[in-house]
Design a protein around this motif. Structure first.
Motif, PDB file in Angstrom:
ATOM      1  N   UNK A 174     -33.452 100.365  14.785  1.00 26.97           N
ATOM      2  CA  UNK A 174     -34.516  99.607  14.121  1.00 26.97           C
ATOM      3  C   UNK A 174     -35.490  99.010  15.126  1.00 26.97           C
ATOM      4  N   UNK A 180     -39.185 107.153  11.298  1.00 27.93           N
ATOM      5  CA  UNK A 180     -38.228 106.749  10.269  1.00 27.93           C
ATOM      6  C   UNK A 180     -37.216 107.852   9.951  1.00 27.93           C
TER       7      UNK A 180
ATOM      8  N   UNK B 166     -30.935  94.039  -7.245  1.00 27.19           N
ATOM      9  CA  UNK B 166     -30.987  95.083  -6.221  1.00 27.19           C
ATOM     10  C   UNK B 166     -31.899  96.228  -6.659  1.00 27.19           C
ATOM     11  N   UNK B 167     -31.669  96.731  -7.872  1.00 32.29           N
ATOM     12  CA  UNK B 167     -32.461  97.862  -8.369  1.00 32.29           C
ATOM     13  C   UNK B 167     -33.943  97.517  -8.431  1.00 32.29           C
ATOM     14  N   UNK B 168     -34.238  96.327  -8.952  1.00 34.11           N
ATOM     15  CA  UNK B 168     -35.628  95.916  -9.097  1.00 34.11           C
ATOM     16  C   UNK B 168     -36.289  95.786  -7.719  1.00 34.11           C
ATOM     17  N   UNK B 170     -35.427  97.178  -4.897  1.00 34.67           N
ATOM     18  CA  UNK B 170     -35.585  98.462  -4.223  1.00 34.67           C
ATOM     19  C   UNK B 170     -36.706  99.268  -4.891  1.00 34.67           C
ATOM     20  N   UNK B 171     -36.803  99.171  -6.206  1.00 37.14           N
ATOM     21  CA  UNK B 171     -37.909  99.806  -6.912  1.00 37.14           C
ATOM     22  C   UNK B 171     -39.254  99.320  -6.391  1.00 37.14           C
ATOM     23  N   UNK B 174     -40.048 100.698  -2.959  1.00 32.63           N
ATOM     24  CA  UNK B 174     -40.573 102.068  -3.021  1.00 32.63           C
ATOM     25  C   UNK B 174     -42.012 102.089  -3.532  1.00 32.63           C
ATOM     26  N   UNK B 175     -42.368 101.100  -4.328  1.00 37.74           N
ATOM     27  CA  UNK B 175     -43.724 101.085  -4.875  1.00 37.74           C
ATOM     28  C   UNK B 175     -44.740 100.513  -3.878  1.00 37.74           C
ATOM     29  N   UNK B 177     -43.980  99.078  -0.407  1.00 38.01           N
ATOM     30  CA  UNK B 177     -43.780  99.062   1.043  1.00 38.01           C
ATOM     31  C   UNK B 177     -44.137 100.423   1.630  1.00 38.01           C
ATOM     32  N   UNK B 178     -45.132 100.451   2.465  1.00 39.65           N
ATOM     33  CA  UNK B 178     -45.556 101.741   3.019  1.00 39.65           C
ATOM     34  C   UNK B 178     -44.864 102.078   4.339  1.00 39.65           C
ATOM     35  N   UNK B 180     -41.741 102.914   6.184  1.00 40.45           N
ATOM     36  CA  UNK B 180     -40.405 103.370   5.805  1.00 40.45           C
ATOM     37  C   UNK B 180     -39.303 102.582   6.511  1.00 40.45           C
ATOM     38  N   UNK B 183     -38.833  99.324   4.859  1.00 40.47           N
ATOM     39  CA  UNK B 183     -38.179  99.589   3.580  1.00 40.47           C
ATOM     40  C   UNK B 183     -36.667  99.750   3.765  1.00 40.47           C
ATOM     41  N   UNK B 184     -36.265 100.549   4.733  1.00 43.94           N
ATOM     42  CA  UNK B 184     -34.833 100.761   4.964  1.00 43.94           C
ATOM     43  C   UNK B 184     -34.139  99.440   5.311  1.00 43.94           C
ATOM     44  N   UNK B 185     -34.759  98.652   6.190  1.00 45.10           N
ATOM     45  CA  UNK B 185     -34.192  97.351   6.585  1.00 45.10           C
ATOM     46  C   UNK B 185     -33.825  96.519   5.364  1.00 45.10           C
ATOM     47  N   UNK B 187     -33.656  97.384   2.207  1.00 43.85           N
ATOM     48  CA  UNK B 187     -32.716  98.066   1.335  1.00 43.85           C
ATOM     49  C   UNK B 187     -31.284  97.871   1.826  1.00 43.85           C
ATOM     50  N   UNK B 188     -31.084  97.962   3.130  1.00 44.38           N
ATOM     51  CA  UNK B 188     -29.736  97.852   3.690  1.00 44.38           C
ATOM     52  C   UNK B 188     -29.180  96.427   3.600  1.00 44.38           C
TER      53      UNK B 188
ATOM     54  N   UNK C 108     -36.647 103.878 -11.626  1.00 43.36           N
ATOM     55  CA  UNK C 108     -37.150 102.788 -10.778  1.00 43.36           C
ATOM     56  C   UNK C 108     -37.941 103.287  -9.571  1.00 43.36           C
ATOM     57  N   UNK C 109     -37.474 104.378  -8.967  1.00 43.96           N
ATOM     58  CA  UNK C 109     -38.146 104.875  -7.771  1.00 43.96           C
ATOM     59  C   UNK C 109     -39.348 105.741  -8.156  1.00 43.96           C
ATOM     60  N   UNK C 180     -41.137 109.882   5.033  1.00 43.85           N
ATOM     61  CA  UNK C 180     -39.799 109.285   5.071  1.00 43.85           C
ATOM     62  C   UNK C 180     -39.447 108.597   3.759  1.00 43.85           C
ATOM     63  N   UNK C 181     -40.431 107.970   3.118  1.00 51.02           N
ATOM     64  CA  UNK C 181     -40.126 107.227   1.887  1.00 51.02           C
ATOM     65  C   UNK C 181     -39.755 108.196   0.766  1.00 51.02           C
TER      66      UNK C 181
END
Lengths: 215, 215, 215
Positions: A174, A180, B166-168, B170-171, B174-175, B177-178, B180, B183-185, B187-188, C108-109, C180-181
């Motif tokens: 990271x 990515x 969590x689902x909301x 992460x959704x 994905x919408x 956050x450009x 990646x 985004x992974x950070x 999400x994890x 969601x995604x 990546x996304x």
């Protein structure tokens, strides 16, 4: 304790289950050795071949599991609880799955450079499978319970080390990896390897719970 | 039902296991409180310190688990099945692992901005550990089975809320956050937090299965 | 074998548990059919509606699990071990969770294009739930143990196929997907689907361990 003696008296030399468990755990060592060889290859030309060998051993592991199930169907008396035999078998299977999973990802994701944390992880997986095999061999005579618990303690500490290496490696990805997709590749390979050590810890937990019941 | 009375008669005041289970579950509350404090820090200057405290408590949890195992080796009569004591112990351990895992990721991945879903998750984890501790305390006398099942129902509903958040979250990542890697950070980190509530649900399942056997 | 006959003698027609297990497993087929419909939609206009239906069925599954627990509290004699009833119930629940999880992620995604591996996975999940239901129906009379083990073998082979599709699809994502996304999106959807088949395999393992104890 008295239960244990009765247990030893009635099933002094199980000729079916113990050899199969020993084959399953030796098979894990063989897989871990191939994985170590794979991550230490000078280039990726022999990679496919080693991956295929690991896959073959995974199938051999499946065959051994299947034989254990056949024996369970045939034998009324088992060296320990039928459900523990079942759980131990599938936990050994899980270790094989994740060693195979790790090699598979290295191959499928076309990981170019094998990094230090991957090499360290492969070493830890080999260590963990060696302790799994040691503990499984001691199941035959529950006299040396101490040897089993010592192996279990070591497996736990190996899993902790693997956790630490995983976290550190992912932290560095990271921090320094700007691509990515490359970051995800390494994270996924390391994660399969770390899970392989988790699954060894699950085997240790099953063994400990067998001890708890039979000792 | 009659089984339960026999059970209560023979092991009226277990002095070994219940206090250890209570320590393990109080320890989870302490860890969850620190995690909540960590995600509500005004800046990241005190973050490392709180992470270290959470790690210390995780080690304390390991010590408690170890003591439970020692007691299992020494005691022939246990308040409930030896394998259930074993499973309960490791499920409490799993909760600690993921609370620690969440704080660890926030630290290692150098998460800069703590977002609302992370704060909401920390609140849910604290709630869930409080219900875990309540249910564990009621194990001492299985008279108030209702209290245990009520806590288990609440833990299930907390886990559902955590799933939803969590689902909301992460959704939305994905919408909007450009980047990646960012985004992974997130999400994890959210995934470790969500898994902590899953593990509380596992504790609830173990408690329910203990009730099913002993009630 | 003699144990089995006794077993059949005393609980010849269980009127509580078997119908509930059968409802739970039919419910999984219904969910899998909706998931298959969802991934075969010509466009995403009806997607939300199908997702809501899958979610409703997931809640129905939760209700069935709850009823099983109520019955466990009321019935002293059960067709097989109380803890196995508990484990079977929660393993069926897990399948529902991941079918719902997969549909939820697609929604969601905002996954635009449904790819071939997603469609193949949905087919495999439907196949696996059909075998789960077959095996569960055979539990009523353990006379046709062979039918149950055959279903379990098929579930295992379905899970292997799902593994293979997942690995291949993810390998191709790493090779060809430069965003990546987008890569993460597909990987996560496929991963939920693959885990749904893993959970079917867990059901098969529980069924096999019930056979091992009662046959």
């Amino acid at each position: 304790m008295s239960l244990n003696s009765i247990f030893q008296y009635f099933v002094p030399k199980d000729k079916k289950f113990f050899p199969l468990f020993e084959q399953a755990s030796s098979n894990l060592i063989d897989m871990a050795k191939l994985l170590k060889e794979l991550v230490n290859l000078p280039d990726s030309s022999k990679r496919k071949e080693l991956c295929r060998k690991i896959e073959d051993l995974e199938h051999r592991g499946d065959d051994i599991s299947h034989q254990i199930h056949l024996e369970l169907g045939k034998n009324f008396i088992t060296p320990f609880d039928r459900e523990d035999i079942h759980t131990l078998t599938s936990s050994l299977d899980d270790v094989a799955d994740f060693i195979h999973g790790a090699s598979n990802r290295i191959d499928l994701y076309k990981v170019e450079k094998i990094t230090d944390p991957i090499i360290e992880m492969a070493d830890l997986i080999l260590e963990a499978t060696e302790d799994v095999a040691k503990a499984v061999h001691e199941l035959r005579n529950l006299k040396n319970i101490r040897n089993i618990t010592d192996s279990c303690v070591r497996i736990n500490s190996i899993e902790n080390k693997a956790d630490y290496i995983f976290d550190k490696a992912v932290g560095e990805l990271f921090e320094f990896e700007k691509d990515a997709i490359v970051l995800i590749k390494y994270k996924e390979v390391l994660s399969a390897m770390e899970t392989a050590t988790d699954k060894c810890e699950d085997v240790a937990n099953v063994l400990e719970s067998i001890l708890v019941k039979n000792a």
